[in-house]
Design a protein around this motif. Sequence first.
Motif, short mmCIF file in Angstrom:
data_model
loop_
_atom_site.label_atom_id
_atom_site.label_comp_id
_atom_site.label_asym_id
_atom_site.label_seq_id
_atom_site.Cartn_x
_atom_site.Cartn_y
_atom_site.Cartn_z
N LYS A 86 0.86 -1.17 0.00
CA LYS A 86 0.00 0.00 0.00
C LYS A 86 0.91 1.23 0.00
CE LYS A 86 -3.71 -2.25 2.48
NZ LYS A 86 -3.62 -3.14 3.60
N GLU A 87 0.35 2.35 -0.39
CA GLU A 87 1.13 3.59 -0.42
C GLU A 87 1.76 3.85 0.95
OE1 GLU A 87 0.35 8.35 -0.86
OE2 GLU A 87 -1.02 6.98 -1.89
N GLY A 88 3.05 4.17 0.93
CA GLY A 88 3.77 4.46 2.16
C GLY A 88 4.42 3.25 2.80
N GLU A 89 4.07 2.03 2.36
CA GLU A 89 4.70 0.83 2.93
C GLU A 89 6.08 0.62 2.31
OE1 GLU A 89 1.08 -2.05 4.33
OE2 GLU A 89 1.76 -2.28 2.25
N ILE A 90 6.90 -0.11 3.04
CA ILE A 90 8.29 -0.31 2.64
C ILE A 90 8.54 -1.78 2.32
CG2 ILE A 90 10.67 -0.21 3.47
CD1 ILE A 90 9.79 2.24 5.12
N LEU A 91 9.24 -1.99 1.21
CA LEU A 91 9.63 -3.34 0.79
C LEU A 91 11.10 -3.55 1.14
CD1 LEU A 91 8.77 -5.93 -0.81
CD2 LEU A 91 9.79 -4.84 -2.82
N HIS A 92 11.38 -4.63 1.86
CA HIS A 92 12.75 -4.98 2.21
C HIS A 92 13.24 -6.03 1.22
CE1 HIS A 92 15.68 -6.95 5.29
NE2 HIS A 92 16.32 -6.14 4.47
N VAL A 93 14.30 -5.72 0.50
CA VAL A 93 14.93 -6.64 -0.43
C VAL A 93 16.24 -7.06 0.21
CG1 VAL A 93 15.86 -6.95 -2.76
CG2 VAL A 93 13.91 -5.42 -2.39
N CYS A 94 16.45 -8.37 0.36
CA CYS A 94 17.63 -8.82 1.10
C CYS A 94 18.11 -10.17 0.57
CB CYS A 94 17.28 -8.93 2.57
SG CYS A 94 18.65 -9.47 3.60
N VAL A 95 19.41 -10.30 0.48
CA VAL A 95 20.04 -11.60 0.20
C VAL A 95 21.10 -11.80 1.28
CG1 VAL A 95 21.37 -13.00 -1.41
CG2 VAL A 95 19.65 -11.40 -2.28
N THR A 96 21.05 -12.94 1.95
CA THR A 96 22.02 -13.27 2.99
C THR A 96 22.68 -14.60 2.63
OG1 THR A 96 20.70 -12.14 4.66
CG2 THR A 96 22.35 -13.71 5.45
N LEU A 97 23.98 -14.61 2.66
CA LEU A 97 24.76 -15.82 2.41
C LEU A 97 25.48 -16.21 3.70
CD1 LEU A 97 26.49 -14.79 -0.94
CD2 LEU A 97 24.40 -16.12 -0.66
N THR A 98 25.37 -17.47 4.07
CA THR A 98 26.13 -17.98 5.20
C THR A 98 27.18 -18.93 4.65
OG1 THR A 98 24.19 -17.83 6.62
CG2 THR A 98 26.00 -19.21 7.41
N PHE A 99 28.44 -18.60 4.94
CA PHE A 99 29.56 -19.41 4.48
C PHE A 99 30.07 -20.26 5.63
CE2 PHE A 99 29.60 -15.67 1.76
CZ PHE A 99 29.78 -16.22 0.50
N GLU A 100 30.48 -21.47 5.28
CA GLU A 100 31.11 -22.37 6.24
C GLU A 100 32.61 -22.39 5.92
OE1 GLU A 100 29.79 -26.61 7.94
OE2 GLU A 100 30.06 -26.54 5.78
N LEU A 101 33.41 -22.05 6.89
CA LEU A 101 34.85 -22.03 6.69
C LEU A 101 35.47 -23.27 7.28
CD1 LEU A 101 33.80 -18.97 6.91
CD2 LEU A 101 36.20 -18.44 7.13
N ASP A 102 36.49 -23.80 6.62
CA ASP A 102 37.17 -24.96 7.21
C ASP A 102 38.26 -24.46 8.16
OD1 ASP A 102 39.56 -24.51 5.76
OD2 ASP A 102 38.89 -25.77 4.11
N LYS A 103 38.86 -25.36 8.89
CA LYS A 103 39.80 -25.00 9.94
C LYS A 103 40.98 -24.20 9.42
CE LYS A 103 38.50 -28.75 12.93
NZ LYS A 103 38.78 -30.06 13.43
N SER A 104 41.44 -24.48 8.22
CA SER A 104 42.60 -23.75 7.68
C SER A 104 42.26 -22.29 7.38
CB SER A 104 43.09 -24.44 6.40
OG SER A 104 42.12 -24.32 5.37
N GLU A 105 40.98 -21.96 7.26
CA GLU A 105 40.57 -20.58 6.97
C GLU A 105 40.25 -19.79 8.23
OE1 GLU A 105 38.34 -21.07 2.72
OE2 GLU A 105 37.42 -22.06 4.45
N LEU A 106 40.36 -20.41 9.38
CA LEU A 106 39.98 -19.78 10.63
C LEU A 106 41.16 -19.25 11.46
CD1 LEU A 106 37.23 -22.26 11.84
CD2 LEU A 106 36.90 -19.95 11.02
#
Length: 146
Positions: A86-106
């Motif tokens: 409706k007029e005045g309402e807000i649309l949230h556009v979002c992309v979220t990525l969750t990465f899994e790191l291995d031990k050598s990257e930590l």
Amino acid sequence: MRIKRILIKNFRPYKDVQLDIDSNIKRVVLLGQNDIGKTELLNAIYWCIWGKALTKLKSFPEWKREIKSGNKVTGIFNNSAFDDLKEGEILHVCVTLTFELDKSELHDVDLDEGLLELSRSIFLEKSSDTMPRFLKLFNDSDEIDF
């Protein structure tokens, strides 16, 4: 580093999608008919990481002219979700990525469970002329403009 989860909200053809990828899976293959959203999934990942679309979109002025002329043009947001506002309402556009790191990257990273989350959002307000108005965001004291 591998993608563990993809959350997509109101990005292009997707309204509300969560994809969880099991850690044991070595490869992900996207199969489907034309125009079903395979490239748009890659577009969402690319946009989240780099802040721009992988595939060519119309420039904002071109897109605005098309919308004003009554044509439906794909923007970065889900047109159907925007139309439902409706007029005045807000649309949230979002992309979220969750990465899994291995031990050598930590080695110099303090992360819980070896997970790293990256997210990109925009907010649009539906104004009286049905045109989206991209809202300005603030990061601490710095203004972020779209």
